[in-house]
Scaffold this active site. Structure first.
Site, mmCIF file in Angstrom:
data_model
loop_
_atom_site.group_PDB
_atom_site.id
_atom_site.type_symbol
_atom_site.label_atom_id
_atom_site.label_comp_id
_atom_site.label_asym_id
_atom_site.label_seq_id
_atom_site.Cartn_x
_atom_site.Cartn_y
_atom_site.Cartn_z
ATOM 1 N N GLY A 12 0.797 -0.686 -0.034
ATOM 2 C CA GLY A 12 0.094 -0.093 -0.107
ATOM 3 C C GLY A 12 1.280 1.203 -0.221
ATOM 4 C CB SER A 13 0.041 5.094 0.240
ATOM 5 O OG SER A 13 -0.403 4.522 1.683
ATOM 6 C CB ALA A 143 2.426 6.833 2.695
ATOM 7 C CE LYS A 194 -2.669 7.725 13.419
ATOM 8 N NZ LYS A 194 -3.203 7.826 11.823
ATOM 9 C CB THR A 251 -4.254 11.716 11.153
ATOM 10 O OG1 THR A 251 -3.244 11.086 11.511
ATOM 11 C CG2 THR A 251 -4.960 10.876 10.690
ATOM 12 N NE ARG A 258 -5.319 5.707 3.894
ATOM 13 C CZ ARG A 258 -4.764 4.234 3.759
ATOM 14 N NH1 ARG A 258 -5.032 3.321 3.760
ATOM 15 N NH2 ARG A 258 -3.542 4.649 3.184
#
Length: 337
Positions: A12-13, A143, A194, A251, A258
């Site tokens: 993944g990323s 990322a 988080k 985040t 995301r």
């Protein structure tokens, strides 16, 4: 710097970005994934278009769809797979691994059902004779920024300081810096919880609220995270470090997240099923909200923001009504813990 052969499980990323960091440091990097087409793309064109449209990886990074080949003779294994498949992948690793390795993970979540941290899952599934103490690699990191070699500082936590220092040595360079930590519970719970607050912060934005509300949810969200983490055995000071407040800020305030984007879409009225389908990537905050809510009930920990987010995600509560519920709660002293 020691030169190592490292298998990165999860293309993944974040797995891709960490693979580049390790490759930049001169290590032999093998990415493993179960999507044959994706593995062929990495080997043939040195790209991972699903996650990075404009990034070309070093041709020395090789991809494998055969786990036994990926793990053959490696010095270390880095798990970067979604929480929901961590146990399954760890079982597969235990079946094919034939020598002792360093085991690290850079995933952020809590397992549904068991409520266990990822390091606990890994330690249960990979026999002690095949590994050292698990290392958690976690902190404020997108990322999308690490892959272009933007400055990133995170933590490496382990019950064995030598293992934490190993991670620090293999990863650290001019743009990527690790600090060691021995509070595994704190670092892992901070990294997992988080994501819930980031969903809430995104929802506030989607609903049209401003910076005051953003500051409020991040600050009070950190209080909730700390409450639950300490009840699970973590050290309070961990939550004001990189893996705590640092990761929560990055985040809970960025379109790169995301979890934030999912919350933003919820706030704008989109359905969760559509958001998850369109995202194309795992939204860890959604599943972690359920685990955290269940843990808070089990441990009798007051987590009003987490509860509201859980109810919005799983019980259909209107987000604006949830905000009003929190604002109308009985007033209290800020330092009540």
């Amino acid at each position: 710097m020691i030169q190592q052969t490292i298998a990165v499980l999860g293309p993944g990323s974040w797995g891709t970005a960490l693979s580049q960091v390790l490759n930049d440091n001169g290590h032999t990097v093998r990415i493993w994934g179960n999507n044959e087409q994706q593995m062929q793309e990495i080997n043939a064109t040195h790209t991972n278009q699903r996650y990075f449209k404009d990034v070309v990886l070093d041709e020395k990074i090789t991809a494998y769809s055969d786990l036994s080949q990926a793990l053959d003779g490696v010095d270390a294994i880095l798990f970067v797979v979604p929480t929901k498949v961590t146990r399954m992948v760890a079982k597969q690793v235990a079946q094919v691994l034939d020598h002792n390795v360093h085991v690290l993970h850079a995933s952020k979540g809590l397992e549904q059902g068991t409520h266990e941290r990822i390091s606990t899952v890994l330690s249960e599934e990979i026999p002690e004779e095949l590994r050292g103490e698990i290392v958690v690699v976690s902190g404020p990191s997108h990322a999308e920024e690490t892959i272009v070699r933007d400055i990133t500082l995170i933590s490496a936590a382990s019950n064995d300081v030598k293992e934490a220092k190993y991670a620090q040595e293999v990863f650290s360079n001019d743009y990527f810096r690790l600090y060691t930590n021995t509070d595994v519970i704190g670092v892992e719970t901070a990294g997992a919880l988080k994501n819930i607050i980031a969903v809430g912060a995104g929802a506030l934005h989607g609903l049209g609220f401003g910076d005051n509300a953003k500051a409020a949810i991040i600050t009070r969200g950190l209080t909730e995270i700390t409450r639950l983490g300490v009840a699970m055995g973590a050290k309070p000071l961990t939550y004001i470090g990189l893996s705590g407040v640092g990761d929560l800020i990055v985040t809970g305030t960025s379109i790169h997240s995301r979890n934030w984007r999912a919350g933003d879409a919820l706030g704008r009225g989109e359905k969760l099923a559509d958001i998850e389908k369109n995202m194309g990537m795992v939204i860890e905050g959604v599943s972690t909200a359920k685990v955290a809510y269940e843990l808070s009930q089990q441990l009798n920990i007051d987590m009003p923001i987490t509860e509201i987010i859980y109810r919005v995600l799983y019980e259909g509560l209107d987000a604006r009504e949830g905000i009003l519920e929190i604002m109308r709660r009985e007033t209290r002293a800020e330092n009540e813990f």
